[in-house]
Motif scaffolding. Structure first.
Motif, PDB file in Angstrom:
ATOM      1  N   LEU A 109      11.247   3.157 -28.899  1.00  0.00           N
ATOM      2  CA  LEU A 109      12.385   4.142 -29.080  1.00  0.00           C
ATOM      3  C   LEU A 109      13.591   3.508 -29.379  1.00  0.00           C
ATOM      4  N   LEU A 110      13.760   2.003 -28.597  1.00  0.00           N
ATOM      5  CA  LEU A 110      15.050   1.290 -28.898  1.00  0.00           C
ATOM      6  C   LEU A 110      15.168   1.063 -30.195  1.00  0.00           C
ATOM      7  N   VAL A 111      14.153   0.389 -30.718  1.00  0.00           N
ATOM      8  CA  VAL A 111      14.062   0.064 -32.203  1.00  0.00           C
ATOM      9  C   VAL A 111      14.208   0.923 -33.271  1.00  0.00           C
ATOM     10  N   ALA A 112      13.759   2.261 -32.904  1.00  0.00           N
ATOM     11  CA  ALA A 112      13.923   3.439 -33.610  1.00  0.00           C
ATOM     12  C   ALA A 112      15.413   3.688 -33.789  1.00  0.00           C
ATOM     13  N   TRP A 113      16.120   3.715 -32.561  1.00  0.00           N
ATOM     14  CA  TRP A 113      17.545   4.182 -32.716  1.00  0.00           C
ATOM     15  C   TRP A 113      18.296   3.083 -33.374  1.00  0.00           C
ATOM     16  N   GLY A 141      17.162  14.350 -34.431  1.00  0.00           N
ATOM     17  CA  GLY A 141      15.880  13.897 -34.646  1.00  0.00           C
ATOM     18  C   GLY A 141      15.442  12.912 -33.535  1.00  0.00           C
ATOM     19  N   LEU A 142      16.349  11.932 -33.451  1.00  0.00           N
ATOM     20  CA  LEU A 142      16.074  10.766 -32.589  1.00  0.00           C
ATOM     21  C   LEU A 142      16.113  11.360 -30.941  1.00  0.00           C
ATOM     22  N   VAL A 143      17.201  12.138 -30.821  1.00  0.00           N
ATOM     23  CA  VAL A 143      17.385  12.843 -29.596  1.00  0.00           C
ATOM     24  C   VAL A 143      16.143  13.427 -29.206  1.00  0.00           C
ATOM     25  N   LEU A 144      15.692  14.371 -29.958  1.00  0.00           N
ATOM     26  CA  LEU A 144      14.468  15.341 -29.727  1.00  0.00           C
ATOM     27  C   LEU A 144      13.299  14.499 -29.430  1.00  0.00           C
ATOM     28  N   SER A 146      13.070  11.287 -28.392  1.00  0.00           N
ATOM     29  CA  SER A 146      13.209  10.643 -27.091  1.00  0.00           C
ATOM     30  C   SER A 146      13.099  11.499 -25.972  1.00  0.00           C
ATOM     31  N   VAL A 147      13.397  12.706 -25.974  1.00  0.00           N
ATOM     32  CA  VAL A 147      13.246  13.703 -25.049  1.00  0.00           C
ATOM     33  C   VAL A 147      11.756  14.136 -24.726  1.00  0.00           C
ATOM     34  N   LEU A 148      10.988  14.171 -25.882  1.00  0.00           N
ATOM     35  CA  LEU A 148       9.641  14.516 -25.931  1.00  0.00           C
ATOM     36  C   LEU A 148       8.796  13.352 -25.677  1.00  0.00           C
ATOM     37  N   VAL A 149       8.862  12.041 -25.930  1.00  0.00           N
ATOM     38  CA  VAL A 149       8.372  10.826 -25.528  1.00  0.00           C
ATOM     39  C   VAL A 149       8.687  10.805 -24.116  1.00  0.00           C
ATOM     40  N   ILE A 150       9.681  10.863 -23.530  1.00  0.00           N
ATOM     41  CA  ILE A 150       9.977  10.444 -22.035  1.00  0.00           C
ATOM     42  C   ILE A 150       9.604  11.356 -21.120  1.00  0.00           C
ATOM     43  N   PHE A 151       9.553  12.724 -21.639  1.00  0.00           N
ATOM     44  CA  PHE A 151       9.232  13.854 -20.454  1.00  0.00           C
ATOM     45  C   PHE A 151       7.859  14.232 -20.858  1.00  0.00           C
ATOM     46  N   LEU A 152       7.181  14.064 -21.984  1.00  0.00           N
ATOM     47  CA  LEU A 152       6.044  14.444 -22.044  1.00  0.00           C
ATOM     48  C   LEU A 152       4.794  13.169 -22.061  1.00  0.00           C
ATOM     49  N   THR A 153       5.278  12.083 -21.678  1.00  0.00           N
ATOM     50  CA  THR A 153       4.257  11.004 -21.292  1.00  0.00           C
ATOM     51  C   THR A 153       4.484  10.467 -19.789  1.00  0.00           C
ATOM     52  N   SER A 154       4.082   9.506 -19.568  1.00  0.00           N
ATOM     53  CA  SER A 154       4.149   8.781 -18.255  1.00  0.00           C
ATOM     54  C   SER A 154       5.326   8.090 -18.296  1.00  0.00           C
ATOM     55  N   VAL A 155       6.262   7.933 -19.286  1.00  0.00           N
ATOM     56  CA  VAL A 155       7.631   7.177 -19.030  1.00  0.00           C
ATOM     57  C   VAL A 155       8.665   7.679 -18.441  1.00  0.00           C
ATOM     58  N   GLY A 156       8.624   9.311 -18.283  1.00  0.00           N
ATOM     59  CA  GLY A 156       9.620   9.776 -17.679  1.00  0.00           C
ATOM     60  C   GLY A 156       9.290   9.712 -16.200  1.00  0.00           C
ATOM     61  N   SER A 157       8.121   9.743 -15.588  1.00  0.00           N
ATOM     62  CA  SER A 157       7.613   9.461 -14.320  1.00  0.00           C
ATOM     63  C   SER A 157       8.008   8.338 -13.775  1.00  0.00           C
ATOM     64  N   VAL A 158       7.817   7.210 -14.546  1.00  0.00           N
ATOM     65  CA  VAL A 158       7.924   5.722 -14.090  1.00  0.00           C
ATOM     66  C   VAL A 158       9.682   5.518 -13.947  1.00  0.00           C
ATOM     67  N   ILE A 159      10.266   6.188 -14.963  1.00  0.00           N
ATOM     68  CA  ILE A 159      11.544   5.941 -14.946  1.00  0.00           C
ATOM     69  C   ILE A 159      12.264   6.534 -13.530  1.00  0.00           C
ATOM     70  N   VAL A 160      11.875   7.870 -13.372  1.00  0.00           N
ATOM     71  CA  VAL A 160      12.323   8.968 -12.180  1.00  0.00           C
ATOM     72  C   VAL A 160      11.911   8.105 -11.038  1.00  0.00           C
ATOM     73  N   SER A 161      10.723   7.603 -10.926  1.00  0.00           N
ATOM     74  CA  SER A 161      10.330   7.059  -9.566  1.00  0.00           C
ATOM     75  C   SER A 161      11.033   5.669  -9.263  1.00  0.00           C
ATOM     76  N   ALA A 162      11.304   4.877 -10.332  1.00  0.00           N
ATOM     77  CA  ALA A 162      12.037   3.659 -10.125  1.00  0.00           C
ATOM     78  C   ALA A 162      13.490   3.972  -9.724  1.00  0.00           C
ATOM     79  N   LEU A 163      14.049   5.001 -10.355  1.00  0.00           N
ATOM     80  CA  LEU A 163      15.383   5.416 -10.000  1.00  0.00           C
ATOM     81  C   LEU A 163      15.483   5.952  -8.550  1.00  0.00           C
ATOM     82  N   VAL A 164      14.654   6.576  -8.167  1.00  0.00           N
ATOM     83  CA  VAL A 164      14.414   7.127  -6.663  1.00  0.00           C
ATOM     84  C   VAL A 164      14.465   6.099  -5.789  1.00  0.00           C
TER      85      VAL A 164
END
Length: 215
Positions: A109-113, A141-144, A146-164
């Motif tokens: 995602l960072l490379v795409a941005w 398109g990049l925002v959409l 990013s939202v789909l990739v982060i919240f529809l995969t395990s990436v979102g849960s990993v980030i939220v768990s780490a922040l919590v």
């Protein structure tokens, strides 16, 4: 007998001068962004407190009430804000390293941005699959994506768990550390310091560097 005219000298190839504002602006924009990021990191690290103060066991005690715990946390957050941010960053980094798939997705995602929006010159426009995209369409398109990739995969849960987890560590430390020995520095309201201060300036500088100058 008339002598024939000598052949004309061979013509030399002429190079067309390149306009001053038509050079690729991705490299200057990247240099501006990295320079601002480096300056912001240096300023933030200069504000950090000694880690010995953070880990001094003689300053820990159980708060007598919830209001005392919140008061301690508020003062410790103001004093150890850079150290606490480093703790959360370390927890997040460890979580991503232990989940290679999430780390790979975030790097993609960072490379795409960077390639499609941040450091891409605005002229010529982006063309994908035979279709021309404006800057606003590319950003949407990049925002959409990013939202789909982060919240529809395990990436979102990993980030939220780490922040919590990082926030829990910070809250526990701030509530149990007695802040009587801390001397809080007065800070001007509205002044943005730290790692987040470079975002606005770097984005505007990168955007201005990416737009070619036309005379």
């Amino acid at each position: 007998m008339a002598s024939s005219a000598p052949p004309p000298p061979p013509s030399l190839p002429l190079s067309t001068p390149v306009p001053a504002g038509s050079e690729p602006a991705a490299a200057p924009a990247l240099r501006v962004f990295l320079s601002r990021l480096n300056d912001s990191v240096r300023r933030s690290l200069s504000d950090r407190r000694p880690w010995s103060e953070l880990a001094d066991r003689s300053t820990f005690s159980r708060p007598e009430s919830f209001s005392e715990a919140t008061s301690r946390l508020r003062k410790n957050l103001a004093y150890f804000r850079v150290n606490y941010a480093a703790v959360i960053a370390v927890v997040l980094a460890v979580s991503l390293v232990t989940n290679p798939f999430s780390l790979l997705v975030l790097l993609s995602l960072l490379v795409a941005w960077c390639l499609l929006y941040l450091f891409r010159p605005s002229d010529p426009p982006l063309v994908l699959f035979g279709r021309t995209f404006t800057d606003r369409e590319t950003l949407g398109g990049l925002v959409l994506l990013s939202v789909l990739v982060i919240f529809l995969t395990s990436v979102g849960s990993v980030i939220v768990s780490a922040l919590v987890a990082g926030a829990g560590i910070v809250a526990a430390h701030g509530a149990f550390r007695v802040p009587e020995d801390l001397f809080l520095d007065e800070q001007e309201p509205g002044s943005a310091t730290g790692l987040l201060s470079f975002l606005g300036g770097a984005a505007s500088s990168a955007a201005s560097a990416a737009v070619p100058v036309r005379v």
